[in-house]
Motif scaffolding. Structure first.
Motif, PDB file in Angstrom:
ATOM      1  N   ILE A   1       0.857  -1.183   0.000  1.00 61.15           N
ATOM      2  CA  ILE A   1       0.000   0.000   0.000  1.00 61.15           C
ATOM      3  C   ILE A   1       0.890   1.228   0.000  1.00 61.15           C
ATOM      4  N   ARG A   2       0.385   2.310  -0.585  1.00 60.98           N
ATOM      5  CA  ARG A   2       1.094   3.580  -0.578  1.00 60.98           C
ATOM      6  C   ARG A   2       0.601   4.400   0.614  1.00 60.98           C
ATOM      7  N   VAL A   3       1.538   4.962   1.376  1.00 58.69           N
ATOM      8  CA  VAL A   3       1.173   5.745   2.553  1.00 58.69           C
ATOM      9  C   VAL A   3       1.879   7.097   2.513  1.00 58.69           C
TER      10      VAL A   3
ATOM     11  N   LEU B   1       3.590  -6.779   4.984  1.00 59.40           N
ATOM     12  CA  LEU B   1       2.905  -5.623   4.438  1.00 59.40           C
ATOM     13  C   LEU B   1       3.986  -4.651   3.988  1.00 59.40           C
ATOM     14  N   GLU B   2       3.989  -4.331   2.713  1.00 58.18           N
ATOM     15  CA  GLU B   2       4.971  -3.399   2.155  1.00 58.18           C
ATOM     16  C   GLU B   2       4.351  -2.008   2.118  1.00 58.18           C
ATOM     17  N   LEU B   3       4.979  -1.070   2.817  1.00 59.49           N
ATOM     18  CA  LEU B   3       4.566   0.327   2.744  1.00 59.49           C
ATOM     19  C   LEU B   3       5.467   1.022   1.737  1.00 59.49           C
ATOM     20  N   THR B   4       4.871   1.725   0.789  1.00 64.00           N
ATOM     21  CA  THR B   4       5.636   2.526  -0.159  1.00 64.00           C
ATOM     22  C   THR B   4       5.389   3.989   0.171  1.00 64.00           C
TER      23      THR B   4
ATOM     24  N   HIS C   1       8.439  10.156  -1.676  1.00 60.38           N
ATOM     25  CA  HIS C   1       8.951  11.314  -0.959  1.00 60.38           C
ATOM     26  C   HIS C   1       8.308  12.630  -1.370  1.00 60.38           C
ATOM     27  N   ASP C   2       7.910  12.777  -2.618  1.00 62.11           N
ATOM     28  CA  ASP C   2       7.344  14.056  -3.065  1.00 62.11           C
ATOM     29  C   ASP C   2       5.823  14.132  -2.906  1.00 62.11           C
ATOM     30  N   ARG C   3       5.205  13.125  -2.361  1.00 58.71           N
ATOM     31  CA  ARG C   3       3.740  13.082  -2.220  1.00 58.71           C
ATOM     32  C   ARG C   3       3.315  13.868  -0.983  1.00 58.71           C
ATOM     33  N   THR C   4       2.372  14.799  -1.172  1.00 59.96           N
ATOM     34  CA  THR C   4       1.859  15.579  -0.047  1.00 59.96           C
ATOM     35  C   THR C   4       0.351  15.440   0.119  1.00 59.96           C
ATOM     36  N   GLU C   5      -0.345  14.975  -0.898  1.00 58.84           N
ATOM     37  CA  GLU C   5      -1.800  14.827  -0.850  1.00 58.84           C
ATOM     38  C   GLU C   5      -2.166  13.375  -0.556  1.00 58.84           C
TER      39      GLU C   5
END
Length: 137
Positions: free
Chosen positions: A15-17, A58-61, A64-68
């Motif tokens: 999942i992307r966090v 569980l893989e967290l991705t 770095h440039d994500r703010t929303e």
């Protein structure tokens, strides 16, 4: 002579966090998942979480440039964890401030099929917590 059939082994779900610290804290407090590996790359970091009960991770991705916040869309369902005592876990989640939904039970043909509750992680991913029973044991 026939070749041996190798059965694929499930190893992780990703999942992307947004916030690594917040997500690692949630999964540690909720499910006892700890960091098994952490791999920083230019632009993103991969964090693998697991606990002693299973080799599944569980893989967290973390981009770095994500703010929303991520748009979870309507395709994601949930990941599930099985526990020994659903009432005790539900009470623990509440004490931890993890905001579990009420416990529910599904019956089929007059017998208990599943007893469970849902909780959402800091990014809004739904997680089902099931009483070990029947096929969920």
């Amino acid at each position: 002579m026939s070749a041996a059939i190798t059965v694929p082994k499930p190893i992780h779900s990703m999942i992307r966090v947004l916030d690594e610290t917040r997500s690692v804290d949630f999964y540690s407090r909720a499910f006892g998942l700890e960091i098994a590996d952490r791999f920083p790359f230019e632009g993103f970091t991969l964090v693998y979480l697991r606990n002693a009960s299973s080799g599944f991770e569980l893989e967290l991705t973390i981009n770095h440039d994500r703010t929303e916040p991520y748009d979870l869309g309507d395709g994601y369902g949930h990941i599930a964890f099985a526990v020994e005592d659903i009432e005790a876990e539900h009470a623990r989640f509440a004490r931890e401030g993890l905001s579990p939904k009420p416990i529910k039970a599904f019956h089929r043909d007059g017998a208990l099929m599943a007893k469970f509750f849902f909780v959402a992680d800091p990014d809004g991913y739904k997680i089902e917590v099931l009483q070990r029973h029947g096929r969920y044991g």
